[in-house]
Design a protein around this motif. Structure first.
Motif, PDB file in Angstrom:
ATOM      1  N   ILE A 164      -3.269 -19.568   4.453  1.00  0.00           N
ATOM      2  CA  ILE A 164      -2.037 -18.862   4.789  1.00  0.00           C
ATOM      3  C   ILE A 164      -2.102 -17.466   4.176  1.00  0.00           C
ATOM      4  CG2 ILE A 164       0.482 -18.815   4.590  1.00  0.00           C
ATOM      5  CD1 ILE A 164       0.366 -21.862   4.151  1.00  0.00           C
ATOM      6  N   THR A 165      -1.925 -16.448   5.013  1.00  0.00           N
ATOM      7  CA  THR A 165      -1.772 -15.082   4.527  1.00  0.00           C
ATOM      8  C   THR A 165      -0.314 -14.685   4.675  1.00  0.00           C
ATOM      9  OG1 THR A 165      -4.029 -14.440   5.119  1.00  0.00           O
ATOM     10  CG2 THR A 165      -2.426 -12.672   4.842  1.00  0.00           C
ATOM     11  N   ILE A 166       0.265 -14.186   3.589  1.00  0.00           N
ATOM     12  CA  ILE A 166       1.671 -13.775   3.599  1.00  0.00           C
ATOM     13  C   ILE A 166       1.733 -12.256   3.475  1.00  0.00           C
ATOM     14  CG2 ILE A 166       3.946 -14.128   2.580  1.00  0.00           C
ATOM     15  CD1 ILE A 166       2.790 -16.634   1.188  1.00  0.00           C
ATOM     16  N   SER A 167       2.401 -11.616   4.423  1.00  0.00           N
ATOM     17  CA  SER A 167       2.562 -10.162   4.392  1.00  0.00           C
ATOM     18  C   SER A 167       3.751  -9.804   3.510  1.00  0.00           C
ATOM     19  CB  SER A 167       2.777  -9.621   5.806  1.00  0.00           C
ATOM     20  OG  SER A 167       1.618  -9.757   6.579  1.00  0.00           O
ATOM     21  N   ILE A 168       3.472  -9.101   2.426  1.00  0.00           N
ATOM     22  CA  ILE A 168       4.518  -8.704   1.480  1.00  0.00           C
ATOM     23  C   ILE A 168       4.311  -7.229   1.151  1.00  0.00           C
ATOM     24  CG2 ILE A 168       5.609  -9.151  -0.745  1.00  0.00           C
ATOM     25  CD1 ILE A 168       4.558 -11.959  -0.670  1.00  0.00           C
ATOM     26  N   ASP A 169       5.174  -6.393   1.688  1.00  0.00           N
ATOM     27  CA  ASP A 169       5.017  -4.945   1.540  1.00  0.00           C
ATOM     28  C   ASP A 169       5.818  -4.441   0.349  1.00  0.00           C
ATOM     29  OD1 ASP A 169       3.373  -4.787   3.859  1.00  0.00           O
ATOM     30  OD2 ASP A 169       5.153  -4.940   5.099  1.00  0.00           O
ATOM     31  N   GLY A 170       5.123  -4.393  -0.802  1.00  0.00           N
ATOM     32  CA  GLY A 170       5.764  -3.924  -2.017  1.00  0.00           C
ATOM     33  C   GLY A 170       6.512  -5.021  -2.750  1.00  0.00           C
ATOM     34  N   VAL A 171       7.150  -4.633  -3.840  1.00  0.00           N
ATOM     35  CA  VAL A 171       7.955  -5.566  -4.629  1.00  0.00           C
ATOM     36  C   VAL A 171       9.376  -5.022  -4.749  1.00  0.00           C
ATOM     37  CG1 VAL A 171       5.959  -6.395  -5.940  1.00  0.00           C
ATOM     38  CG2 VAL A 171       7.287  -4.473  -6.823  1.00  0.00           C
ATOM     39  N   GLY A 172      10.305  -5.909  -5.095  1.00  0.00           N
ATOM     40  CA  GLY A 172      11.675  -5.491  -5.349  1.00  0.00           C
ATOM     41  C   GLY A 172      12.327  -4.781  -4.176  1.00  0.00           C
ATOM     42  N   GLU A 173      12.982  -3.675  -4.471  1.00  0.00           N
ATOM     43  CA  GLU A 173      13.741  -2.955  -3.449  1.00  0.00           C
ATOM     44  C   GLU A 173      12.844  -2.302  -2.400  1.00  0.00           C
ATOM     45  OE1 GLU A 173      16.959  -3.027  -2.797  1.00  0.00           O
ATOM     46  OE2 GLU A 173      16.953  -4.551  -4.378  1.00  0.00           O
ATOM     47  N   THR A 174      11.617  -1.979  -2.765  1.00  0.00           N
ATOM     48  CA  THR A 174      10.688  -1.449  -1.752  1.00  0.00           C
ATOM     49  C   THR A 174      10.498  -2.476  -0.646  1.00  0.00           C
ATOM     50  OG1 THR A 174       9.514  -0.091  -3.375  1.00  0.00           O
ATOM     51  CG2 THR A 174       8.352  -0.606  -1.316  1.00  0.00           C
ATOM     52  N   LYS A 183      14.674 -11.148   1.409  1.00  0.00           N
ATOM     53  CA  LYS A 183      14.878 -10.701   0.040  1.00  0.00           C
ATOM     54  C   LYS A 183      13.659 -11.060  -0.799  1.00  0.00           C
ATOM     55  CE  LYS A 183      18.965  -9.066   0.763  1.00  0.00           C
ATOM     56  NZ  LYS A 183      19.170  -7.581   0.765  1.00  0.00           N
ATOM     57  N   PHE A 184      13.196 -10.093  -1.584  1.00  0.00           N
ATOM     58  CA  PHE A 184      11.972 -10.268  -2.356  1.00  0.00           C
ATOM     59  C   PHE A 184      12.064 -11.430  -3.330  1.00  0.00           C
ATOM     60  CE2 PHE A 184       9.354  -9.460  -6.116  1.00  0.00           C
ATOM     61  CZ  PHE A 184       8.107  -9.429  -5.515  1.00  0.00           C
ATOM     62  N   GLN A 211      -0.932  -9.966   1.173  1.00  0.00           N
ATOM     63  CA  GLN A 211      -1.376  -8.623   1.547  1.00  0.00           C
ATOM     64  C   GLN A 211      -0.166  -7.748   1.860  1.00  0.00           C
ATOM     65  OE1 GLN A 211      -3.841  -9.380   5.029  1.00  0.00           O
ATOM     66  NE2 GLN A 211      -2.153  -8.890   6.400  1.00  0.00           N
ATOM     67  N   GLY A 212      -0.336  -6.445   1.596  1.00  0.00           N
ATOM     68  CA  GLY A 212       0.730  -5.494   1.893  1.00  0.00           C
ATOM     69  C   GLY A 212       0.145  -4.166   2.327  1.00  0.00           C
ATOM     70  N   ILE A 213       0.965  -3.350   2.954  1.00  0.00           N
ATOM     71  CA  ILE A 213       0.493  -2.023   3.356  1.00  0.00           C
ATOM     72  C   ILE A 213       0.449  -1.116   2.129  1.00  0.00           C
ATOM     73  CG2 ILE A 213       1.124  -2.141   5.794  1.00  0.00           C
ATOM     74  CD1 ILE A 213       3.745  -0.738   5.081  1.00  0.00           C
ATOM     75  N   TRP A 214      -0.599  -0.311   2.048  1.00  0.00           N
ATOM     76  CA  TRP A 214      -0.857   0.485   0.858  1.00  0.00           C
ATOM     77  C   TRP A 214       0.298   1.404   0.449  1.00  0.00           C
ATOM     78  CZ3 TRP A 214      -3.254   0.284  -3.393  1.00  0.00           C
ATOM     79  CH2 TRP A 214      -3.447   1.431  -4.173  1.00  0.00           C
ATOM     80  N   PRO A 215       0.966   2.110   1.374  1.00  0.00           N
ATOM     81  CA  PRO A 215       2.050   2.997   0.930  1.00  0.00           C
ATOM     82  C   PRO A 215       3.170   2.273   0.189  1.00  0.00           C
ATOM     83  CG  PRO A 215       1.457   3.470   3.201  1.00  0.00           C
ATOM     84  CD  PRO A 215       0.745   2.217   2.823  1.00  0.00           C
ATOM     85  N   PRO A 221       0.286  -0.104  -8.089  1.00  0.00           N
ATOM     86  CA  PRO A 221      -0.510  -1.238  -7.604  1.00  0.00           C
ATOM     87  C   PRO A 221      -0.705  -2.336  -8.648  1.00  0.00           C
ATOM     88  CG  PRO A 221      -1.881   0.721  -7.889  1.00  0.00           C
ATOM     89  CD  PRO A 221      -0.461   1.167  -8.018  1.00  0.00           C
ATOM     90  N   THR A 222      -0.716  -1.977  -9.929  1.00  0.00           N
ATOM     91  CA  THR A 222      -0.844  -2.994 -10.973  1.00  0.00           C
ATOM     92  C   THR A 222       0.350  -3.937 -10.971  1.00  0.00           C
ATOM     93  OG1 THR A 222      -2.241  -1.615 -12.390  1.00  0.00           O
ATOM     94  CG2 THR A 222      -0.983  -3.366 -13.465  1.00  0.00           C
ATOM     95  N   LYS A 223       1.529  -3.399 -10.805  1.00  0.00           N
ATOM     96  CA  LYS A 223       2.728  -4.242 -10.766  1.00  0.00           C
ATOM     97  C   LYS A 223       2.660  -5.211  -9.589  1.00  0.00           C
ATOM     98  CE  LYS A 223       7.785  -4.099 -10.692  1.00  0.00           C
ATOM     99  NZ  LYS A 223       8.996  -3.225 -10.675  1.00  0.00           N
ATOM    100  N   TYR A 224       2.228  -4.714  -8.442  1.00  0.00           N
ATOM    101  CA  TYR A 224       2.092  -5.570  -7.256  1.00  0.00           C
ATOM    102  C   TYR A 224       1.089  -6.687  -7.535  1.00  0.00           C
ATOM    103  CZ  TYR A 224       1.372  -6.781  -2.307  1.00  0.00           C
ATOM    104  OH  TYR A 224       1.276  -7.441  -1.104  1.00  0.00           O
ATOM    105  N   TYR A 225      -0.069  -6.310  -8.051  1.00  0.00           N
ATOM    106  CA  TYR A 225      -1.125  -7.290  -8.304  1.00  0.00           C
ATOM    107  C   TYR A 225      -0.700  -8.329  -9.335  1.00  0.00           C
ATOM    108  CZ  TYR A 225      -5.593  -9.218  -9.849  1.00  0.00           C
ATOM    109  OH  TYR A 225      -6.611 -10.072 -10.187  1.00  0.00           O
ATOM    110  N   GLU A 226      -0.152  -7.884 -10.456  1.00  0.00           N
ATOM    111  CA  GLU A 226       0.204  -8.810 -11.528  1.00  0.00           C
ATOM    112  C   GLU A 226       1.397  -9.690 -11.162  1.00  0.00           C
ATOM    113  OE1 GLU A 226      -1.531  -9.433 -14.073  1.00  0.00           O
ATOM    114  OE2 GLU A 226      -2.926  -7.745 -14.112  1.00  0.00           O
TER     115      GLU A 226
END
Length: 359
Positions: A164-174, A183-184, A211-215, A221-226
């Motif tokens: 399963i690949t889950i598309s998650i573009d950013g964290v929190g309010e992004t 909702k995140f 996975q998420g889009i880079w922008p 990116p560390t916050k996203y990864y961790e």
């Protein structure tokens, strides 16, 4: 035939994980078919590079749904072209079974998603079960995660889902601003629940990739990864091509030749077979699975004409190829994830900014 073709393999999706975790992800993917999996992955590159046409494709994208319940601002499914050209629907289950019956024990891998949200198809779990029962080694899907409650997850684990690949573009309010009305915090809790269930039941599969889009990630990116590393098998990202923001002067790779024509076949929810997984608007239909056999489409005149076009580096004669990310030139951007340097290959001429959602 021209020599020295540029044939990118797995372009457009990049791991931001460690090499050790990436290798473990690959090992887990093939854990219940290790030797055949190694051969499958080797052929994925070999067939594209050496232009080998196998009896059946290595992989089939089987779109269970071309509908989606989100309106993400960078997605082609919200465009007028998509709404006009694509028959948005759930795939008929009899058609699905007809396709599986033909490719059973011949095609190692299928993905049950393409343009829409596959989990909206009421037969999603049964589609997994039917494919696994008929010898498909790897059944995967891409989802935005809305339906990944623990009961739903248990049902597709029981059916035999592998990846399963889950598309998650950013964290929190992004994330909240892009993936409305999801909702995140709710989605993150679902992922934690899945991890707990897998651990309690000693499950290797399904492997879970985020996975998420880079922008949406690039600011931190560390916050996203961790955020996701403790709960999933792999964390990855995609450079942005905003399908609703057309560039005036795209830059293309010299001598590009597409790998997909030797790797995979793509079947829409209505049964129409597209030339590739990047023909989002059905501009170049090469067959109809309602009426034709997969073997005949894969070896048919239209598919072979595409192969011939690419053998002559004539991809710019195709509107689909001209709008695809695979032949695009890239530029390197350096970034750091948890102290490790990674390279981001963005597309030349593409603004790495996300538009406003209409939702």
């Amino acid at each position: 035939m021209k020599k020295n073709h540029s044939i990118p393999i797995n372009k457009g999706n990049y791991s931001m994980d460690t090499e050790e975790r990436l290798q473990q992800f690959e090992k887990n993917r093939g854990s219940d078919w290790p030797e055949d999996y190694k051969k499958y992955r080797s052929n994925w590159t070999k067939f594209a590079k050496e232009k080998i046409i196998s009896d059946y494709p290595l992989h089939v994208d089987l779109e269970l749904a071309s509908i989606c319940n989100l309106k993400c601002p960078m997605c082609y499914t919200i465009s007028d072209n998509f709404k006009k050209l694509v028959n948005t629907k759930n795939m008929d289950f009899d058609l699905y079974k007809k396709i599986i019956d033909e490719i059973a024990h011949k095609v190692p891998s299928i993905r049950l998603s393409l343009r829409g949200e596959a989990t909206l198809n009421k037969n999603f779990a049964e589609a997994i079960r039917y494919a696994k029962k008929n010898g498909i080694k790897e059944v995967s899907t891409l989802t935005h995660g809305f339906k990944l409650t623990l009961p739903f997850f248990k049902s597709i684990v029981d059916a035999g889902i592998d990846w399963i690949t889950i598309s998650i573009d950013g964290v929190g309010e992004t994330y909240n601003s892009i993936r409305k009305p999801l909702k995140f915090d709710v989605l993150l809790q679902k992922i934690k629940d899945i991890k707990k269930y897998k651990d309690e039941n000693n499950l290797i599969k399904p492997v879970i990739k985020i996975q998420g889009i880079w922008p949406a990630i690039s600011e931190n990116p560390t916050k996203y990864y961790e955020t996701f590393k403790p709960y999933v098998d792999l964390v990855a990202f995609n450079p942005l091509i905003d399908e609703n923001d057309k560039e005036e002067n795209p830059k293309f790779i010299e001598n590009f030749s597409c790998p997909q024509q030797y790797q995979r076949l793509t079947i829409g929810a209505d049964g129409l077979v597209m030339k590739c997984a990047n023909d989002e608007n059905n501009k170049e239909v090469i067959g109809d699975a309602n009426k034709e056999k997969i073997f005949d489409i894969w070896h048919g005149e239209k598919m072979n004409s595409i192969r011939e076009l690419h053998s002559q580096c004539g991809f710019l004669k195709s509107e689909v190829c001209k709008s695809c990310y695979l032949p695009r030139e890239t530029y390197a951007e350096e970034a750091y994830v948890s102290g490790r340097k990674i390279t981001v290959l963005n597309y030349l001429g593409v603004d790495q900014k996300i538009g406003e959602s209409e939702f």
